[in-house]
Design an enzyme around this catalytic site. Structure first.
Site: not given
Ligand code: EPU
Length: 432
Positions: A23, A93, A125, A308
């Site tokens: 990540n 993603r 968002d 994760d």
């Molecule tokens: N969320 C919102 N609005 C936003 C962004 C996120 O409501 O604008 C919510 C999401 O729906 C979720 C929470 O906030 O409920 C956390 O989401 P986050 O944005 O932190 O996750 P992400 O950026 O989509 C990254 C990792 C994921 C990991 C999560 C949480 C990357 C590419 N992906 O995802 O990694 O699970 O953070 O730590 O960095 C994995 O490696 O298997 C993986 C899925």
């Protein structure tokens, strides 16, 4: 199409070397397009998400040179915005980082919506909140469904309070802000080590980002960034998965190239389950001689137990010797799709929204299962190694998005595991 075949049920012994963090690697690679110069990135994991990130940059005009297995040189001098191929963008993603990075460099971005694992809704968002605070105008194109963002008058530093703690939104706002005019302040940012890694990389290139890993991040915009040489941090989730494997099989594995501090929440839960964890400077030794105890876990943002690790921890709960463990998902809407696969292995799991009640039955049975997403796939490997007999895991492309040489690394600690090609005829029958 390939599958993983495991003859499980025996303890594993030896050392596993953990690769660089997926990540942060993907954020650093895509973030590098902000730098009109050459960057050398070391300790990159050899996984498909990294390969796709490079392919995207190459389509945009970057030149990428592999210096050795884990080190690449990226030259973004001639990179152009707005032309990332949809079929690549939709594969992971992290392609949403094109929004922040292209906005930061070209003041506009036009990118298809990202793919990646399905955990229910994954809104952006908060990313948009960050971009708009800096002066970007965002819309979803009515013709193509692509994300479109423009800042014709440039970007100006601003204060952004994140309503949800989000890794992606924090990193995207940093990427958009590093070259904006003036100071940006992000309150309630994500504190994950990959956010810190990205900030450190940008700072090595001349950015001025402070406070990453704390409750407030401050970014003082700079006019220009320069090339650098930077090494990615070790992957805490690969490390956590290896720790779960040692716990599940009852062997003793030295998990090398880790930062034990990043693993504290995982270590604490394993110790509660009766697993022995010895912390060294850059390794942890994980072993188990007695039974696994039931335990309750809620996944949370860093420094809590990572979402994760949800599925891998669930496997250990299934293997607990009696009692019901409760596993609560505290980050995503739907992280329990893998439970159906574990039930094929004899797991007894009752789901109620974001809470799983997991019965500790001491064993899992071998079965034919699927990797429904990346970490769910890793959990099937953990389960297969613990179950006595032949387990087959299908859809392993999910696993290969995030785990370098998983089969080879596990064979190195004595696992009977191999990858085999699914015959074409069978692929056809499955598809129909
Ligand atoms: N969320 C919102 N609005 C936003 C962004 C996120 O409501 O604008 C919510 C999401 O729906 C979720 C929470 O906030 O409920 C956390 O989401 P986050 O944005 O932190 O996750 P992400 O950026 O989509 C990254 C990792 C994921 C990991 C999560 C949480 C990357 C590419 N992906 O995802 O990694 O699970 O953070 O730590 O960095 C994995 O490696 O298997 C993986 C899925």
């Amino acid at each position: 199409m390939e599958k993983i075949v495991i003859n499980g049920g025996k303890p594993l012994y030896g050392d596993i070397w953990v690769s660089g963090m997926k990540n942060s690697a993907v954020a650093v690679i895509i973030g590098s397009l902000l730098i009109e110069d050459k960057c050398v990135i070391e300790n990159l994991p050899d996984i498909s998400d990294v390969a796709i990130s490079f392919e995207i940059l190459q389509h945009m005009g970057a030149s990428v040179r592999r210096l050795n297995k884990t080190t690449y040189e990226i030259d973004n001098t001639r990179t152009k915005g707005g032309i990332s191929p949809s079929e690549l963008v939709r594969k992971m993603r992290a392609s949403y980082y094109l929004l922040g990075a292209e906005l930061g460099r070209f003041h506009r971005a036009y990118v298809d919506q990202p793919g990646g694992c399905y955990f229910g809704e994954r809104p952006i968002d908060q990313h948009v909140k960050g971009f708009e605070a800096l002066g970007g105008k965002f819309e979803v194109s009515k013709d193509t469904g692509y994300y479109k963002i423009e800042a014709p008058n440039g970007l100006k530093g601003a204060s952004v309070f994140m309503d949800v703690v989000s890794v992606g939104a924090t990193i995207n706002t940093i990427l958009a802000a590093v070259k904006a005019e003036g100071m940006t302040v992000i309150e309630n940012p994500a504190k994950e080590p990959h956010v810190v890694d990205l900030a450190n990389f940008l700072n090595t290139c001349g950015a001025n980002v402070s406070g990453a890993g704390t409750d407030v991040i401050k970014i003082k915009g700079v006019n220009k960034l320069h090339g650098c040489s930077y090494a990615i941090l070790p992957d805490m989730i690969e490390a956590g998965t290896c720790m779960a494997i040692a716990a599940a099989t009852g062997g003793c594995i030295k998990v090398e190239n880790v930062i034990p501090k990043h693993l504290e929440s995982i270590t604490a839960k394993l110790v509660e389950m009766g697993v022995e964890v010895e912390e060294l400077d850059d390794a942890v030794i994980v072993s188990r001689s007695g039974d696994i105890n039931k335990v309750n876990i809620k996944t949370q943002v860093y420094p809590g137990v990572p979402t994760d690790m949800n599925a891998q921890m669930c496997v250990l709960m299934c293997l607990a010797n009696g009692g019901t463990s409760y596993l609560t998902e505290g980050v995503f809407e739907n992280k329990f799709r893998y439970c159906e696969e574990l039930r094929r292995m004899g797991a007894v799991i009752k789901l109620d929204g974001k809470v799983a009640a997991v019965e500790g039955r001491g064993i899992l049975n071998p079965a034919v299962v699927k990797a429904v997403d990346l970490r769910a796939g890793a959990a099937m490997v953990v389960a297969g190694l613990a179950a006595k007999g032949r387990t087959e895991i299908e859809d392993i492309h999910h696993i290969e998005r995030g785990y370098e040489d998983i089969v080879k690394k596990l064979r190195g600690v004595g696992a009977d595991i191999k990858k085999i090609v699914i015959p074409e005829k069978f692929q056809y029958e499955k598809a129909n």
